[in-house]
Design an enzyme around this catalytic site. Structure first.
Site, PDB file in Angstrom:
ATOM      1  N   CYS A 167       7.356 -13.724 -72.968  1.00 16.23           N
ATOM      2  CA  CYS A 167       6.467 -14.537 -73.795  1.00 16.23           C
ATOM      3  C   CYS A 167       6.369 -13.968 -75.207  1.00 16.23           C
ATOM      4  O   CYS A 167       6.719 -12.819 -75.461  1.00 16.23           O
ATOM      5  CB  CYS A 167       5.082 -14.632 -73.153  1.00 16.23           C
ATOM      6  SG  CYS A 167       4.168 -13.088 -73.201  1.00 16.23           S
ATOM      7  N   CYS A 208       3.743 -13.088 -76.917  1.00 14.15           N
ATOM      8  CA  CYS A 208       2.832 -11.960 -77.129  1.00 14.15           C
ATOM      9  C   CYS A 208       3.432 -10.651 -76.615  1.00 14.15           C
ATOM     10  O   CYS A 208       3.039  -9.578 -77.067  1.00 14.15           O
ATOM     11  CB  CYS A 208       1.452 -12.226 -76.539  1.00 14.15           C
ATOM     12  SG  CYS A 208       1.360 -12.496 -74.785  1.00 14.15           S
TER      13      CYS A 208
END
Length: 145
Positions: A52, A54
């Site tokens: 992802c 993040c």
């Protein structure tokens, strides 16, 4: 133009793996490796990696920078959520009291969870705030290197 999704994802996964290994973390890909490492005495930082945004924009950079501290864990390891599923599941067995979260960081001492930085403490935060949180934990629970 026809793009092969699996080819693209393999490249993203490889880059994510390489980035954390280059930072000095040992990749654990099997449940047996997790058990062997977690059975060792001392402090262990586990970075639960993922693909992802993040993870790439916050967690992996924080993992790389946080270890430049006077005190740090004896072992730096990573498991890859969604990729090395059995190893990640085995690691999460040790994170008692915490729900599955990726990316995340778990700090263990002698194989027991001390504390964790979960996804909600990473996503939407500045990488330096995660570095500071990790280093605060290192200062509390780890020995000087």
């Amino acid at each position: 133009m026809n793009m092969d999704f699996n080819f693209l994802m393999n490249d993203v996964v490889k880059q994510a793996r390489d980035e954390i290994k280059t930072a000095g973390y040992t990749e654990l890909t099997t449940p047996e490796e997790v058990e062997e490492v977690f059975a060792q005495k001392g402090t262990t930082l586990v970075m639960v990696n993922s693909v992802c945004g993040c993870a790439g924009g916050i967690a992996r950079p924080a993992a790389a920078h946080a270890i430049h501290n006077d005190k740090r864990p004896d072992q730096l390891v990573t498991v890859f959520a969604g990729q090395d599923k059995a190893a990640t599941e085995k690691a999460r067995d040790y994170f008692e009291g915490y729900p599955p979260s990726s990316p995340s960081f778990a700090l263990l001492k002698d194989g027991k969870i001390i504390t964790m930085i979960e996804r909600h403490e990473i996503e939407g935060h500045h990488p330096m705030s995660v570095v500071e949180k990790l280093q605060d934990y290192f200062d509390q629970y780890c020995e000087e290197v």
